[in-house]
Design an enzyme around this catalytic site. Sequence first.
Site, PDB file in Angstrom:
ATOM      1  N   THR A 185       0.870  -1.180   0.000  1.00  0.00           N
ATOM      2  CA  THR A 185       0.000   0.000   0.000  1.00  0.00           C
ATOM      3  C   THR A 185       0.907   1.229   0.000  1.00  0.00           C
ATOM      4  O   THR A 185       2.062   1.144   0.422  1.00  0.00           O
ATOM      5  CB  THR A 185      -0.880   0.049   1.268  1.00  0.00           C
ATOM      6  N   LYS A 441     -14.937  17.081  11.083  1.00  0.00           N
ATOM      7  CA  LYS A 441     -15.921  17.107  12.150  1.00  0.00           C
ATOM      8  C   LYS A 441     -16.167  18.551  12.551  1.00  0.00           C
ATOM      9  O   LYS A 441     -15.292  19.220  13.070  1.00  0.00           O
ATOM     10  CB  LYS A 441     -15.431  16.289  13.337  1.00  0.00           C
ATOM     11  N   TRP A 446     -20.373  15.159  11.317  1.00  0.00           N
ATOM     12  CA  TRP A 446     -19.499  14.870  10.188  1.00  0.00           C
ATOM     13  C   TRP A 446     -19.954  15.587   8.931  1.00  0.00           C
ATOM     14  O   TRP A 446     -21.147  15.660   8.639  1.00  0.00           O
ATOM     15  CB  TRP A 446     -19.491  13.372   9.903  1.00  0.00           C
TER      16      TRP A 446
HETATM   17  P1  ADP Z   1      -3.846   3.339  -1.088  1.00  0.00           P
HETATM   18  O1  ADP Z   1      -4.561   2.770   0.100  1.00  0.00           O
HETATM   19  O2  ADP Z   1      -2.475   2.879  -1.249  1.00  0.00           O
HETATM   20  O3  ADP Z   1      -4.104   4.801  -1.323  1.00  0.00           O
HETATM   21  P2  ADP Z   1      -5.704   1.916  -2.634  1.00  0.00           P
HETATM   22  O4  ADP Z   1      -5.832   1.916  -4.088  1.00  0.00           O
HETATM   23  O5  ADP Z   1      -5.665   0.637  -1.931  1.00  0.00           O
HETATM   24  O6  ADP Z   1      -4.431   2.703  -2.381  1.00  0.00           O
HETATM   25  O7  ADP Z   1      -6.784   2.889  -2.019  1.00  0.00           O
HETATM   26  C1  ADP Z   1      -7.983   2.439  -1.544  1.00  0.00           C
HETATM   27  C2  ADP Z   1      -8.780   3.601  -1.049  1.00  0.00           C
HETATM   28  O8  ADP Z   1      -9.109   4.496  -2.113  1.00  0.00           O
HETATM   29  C3  ADP Z   1     -10.105   3.213  -0.471  1.00  0.00           C
HETATM   30  O9  ADP Z   1      -9.976   2.770   0.849  1.00  0.00           O
HETATM   31  C4  ADP Z   1     -10.895   4.507  -0.576  1.00  0.00           C
HETATM   32  O10 ADP Z   1     -10.612   5.394   0.470  1.00  0.00           O
HETATM   33  C5  ADP Z   1     -10.370   5.115  -1.856  1.00  0.00           C
HETATM   34  N1  ADP Z   1     -11.307   4.823  -2.943  1.00  0.00           N
HETATM   35  C6  ADP Z   1     -11.219   3.874  -3.867  1.00  0.00           C
HETATM   36  N2  ADP Z   1     -12.273   3.913  -4.699  1.00  0.00           N
HETATM   37  C7  ADP Z   1     -13.070   4.913  -4.282  1.00  0.00           C
HETATM   38  C8  ADP Z   1     -14.334   5.447  -4.700  1.00  0.00           C
HETATM   39  N3  ADP Z   1     -14.987   4.983  -5.760  1.00  0.00           N
HETATM   40  N4  ADP Z   1     -14.853   6.485  -3.986  1.00  0.00           N
HETATM   41  C9  ADP Z   1     -14.204   6.991  -2.928  1.00  0.00           C
HETATM   42  N5  ADP Z   1     -13.020   6.525  -2.481  1.00  0.00           N
HETATM   43  C10 ADP Z   1     -12.457   5.509  -3.143  1.00  0.00           C
END
Ligand code: ADP
Length: 543
Positions: A185, A441, A446
């Site tokens: 990640t 917040k 929120w």
């Molecule tokens: P990293 O965690 O390394 O930034 P990831 O690709 O695993 O990369 O990221 C996942 C995160 O991206 C999710 O937990 C979410 O917060 C965000 N995310 C992914 N798709 C969406 C979406 N359609 N809408 C909002 N947030 C999103």
Amino acid sequence: MLGLMMNTPLLISSIAEHGANYHGDREIVSVTVDNPRHRYTYRECVARSRQLANALASLGANTGDRIATLAWNDYRHIEAYYGISGAGYVCHTINPRLFPEQLVFIINHAEDRWVFTDVMFVPLLEAIADKIPNVEGFVIMTDEQHMPETTLKNVMCYETLLANESSEFEWPDLDERSASALCYTSGTTGDPKGVLYDHRSTVLHAYAAVTPDVMAMSSRDSVLPVVPLFHVNAWGVPYATLMVGAKLVMPGPKMGDGEALCELLDSEDVTLALGVPTVWLALLQYCQSAGKRLDKLQRTVIGGAAVPRSMIQEFRDQHGVEARQGWGMTEMSPLGVVNTLKAGLEGLSDDEQLDLAAKAGRGIYGCEMRIVNDEGEQLPWDGEAYGALQVRGPWICSDYFKLEGAAGSHTDDGWFDTGDVATIDPEGYMAITDRTKDVIKSGGEWISSIELENTIMAHSAVAEAAVIGVAHPKWTERPLLVVVKAEGQDASAEELLKFYEGKVANWWIPTDVEFVEELPHTATGKVKKIELRQQFKDYEWSA
Ligand code: ADP
């Protein structure tokens, strides 16, 4: 009593062989640094993957060894995907946009034995070479003619390595739970964490990906992943395409280049393209300024960050393209939900359909979801209640590599805590409100930064926007809107704030607007909110 069905393991090598046997003539087209349009067939790709598997055995690789790739989306990287994983090693895809310290950390943490790299990343590796002493050698993914001068030790040329090997190889009969790939990640908080995929999770995820309400992929499609092969296995596209026999088109280093993407989409008859919102912003802007229409493209799958409603609308109205939002994570292979219209909802007006499409999407069989409050109690699926989003399923990580529970990412009853806050409506459509750490917040309530960003993206003067919470003497925190103006467009702060009226609750409307030249992005193209919050931590509210 057990059933009487074969226990054939689900292996990545079987996808490669299926692709070569049933769709041997199907094309894989790549842009590479040294070739503007390389093309060959599945048959050649799989034969070369077998050559690579033989080469790795000759080098002395053992089952389970981590072998890293540092490369763009092109055919040699696909060969590495199949050659490394298929032969029982772990393909560790590295994001070249990470900071040098992060590269050092993950290469050492993964204990990579060899690194396969594109020519253009050789300087990156040279700069950290003395800090990754356990890497035994570097394979440069090019031919002899294009080999660079380098100070790296034990350097091999990819084409020469393959040329010495046979294209016959007996793929090992692995346990389907064997590790196949590793992806870290991006580590916005603390050190990057490794997600270790296995053959079973990869094959099941690919099965899900091709289904009609997910990516809807068939042998008649031509598929362009703009999502990098170093980002969650390009959302599983390399496996899904060979599973169904779709043409695979890859942009190499031209990922963020709207003009190059537009040309590729058109000349390679691309029907399905996938990527994060930022790349589509570049493409749509190019199309608009050059007066181009995406005539052949049928669908895009967009995820990795919230997709602005205006982007879905622009794809639909200007190009006749269905833009499907998806949500997932590195920890989830990544697919969790995808947004398509459910039976019974066809009667929604155009506007209502767009509102629905702006949600993250609805569940895919294979990924269970629930939202819970701070006490861990499940919340109703009423589209109003928001809570921590937790997931469970066969392609979701059960832990991080070598962390043994230390990340505290899983609940006692075995669900993965995503770190996202979400609502789920009665039809099962999930919408992300925020990442837990980005939540604003204000006065104890929120405010969804994602919804505020989404709303303002529909304003023509806004190219990109981010909303962050900034300390406020009365309300604890208030939302600050940070905007990059669209080229040649202008709007005042008052005008932008007025744009929110009637679209969100009054008390949600950001208190101030700041205009910037550009927003900071992470290695995967998302806005770096941590950095923005740092930049504006001493912000003085105007009123
Ligand atoms: P990293 O965690 O390394 O930034 P990831 O690709 O695993 O990369 O990221 C996942 C995160 O991206 C999710 O937990 C979410 O917060 C965000 N995310 C992914 N798709 C969406 C979406 N359609 N809408 C909002 N947030 C999103």
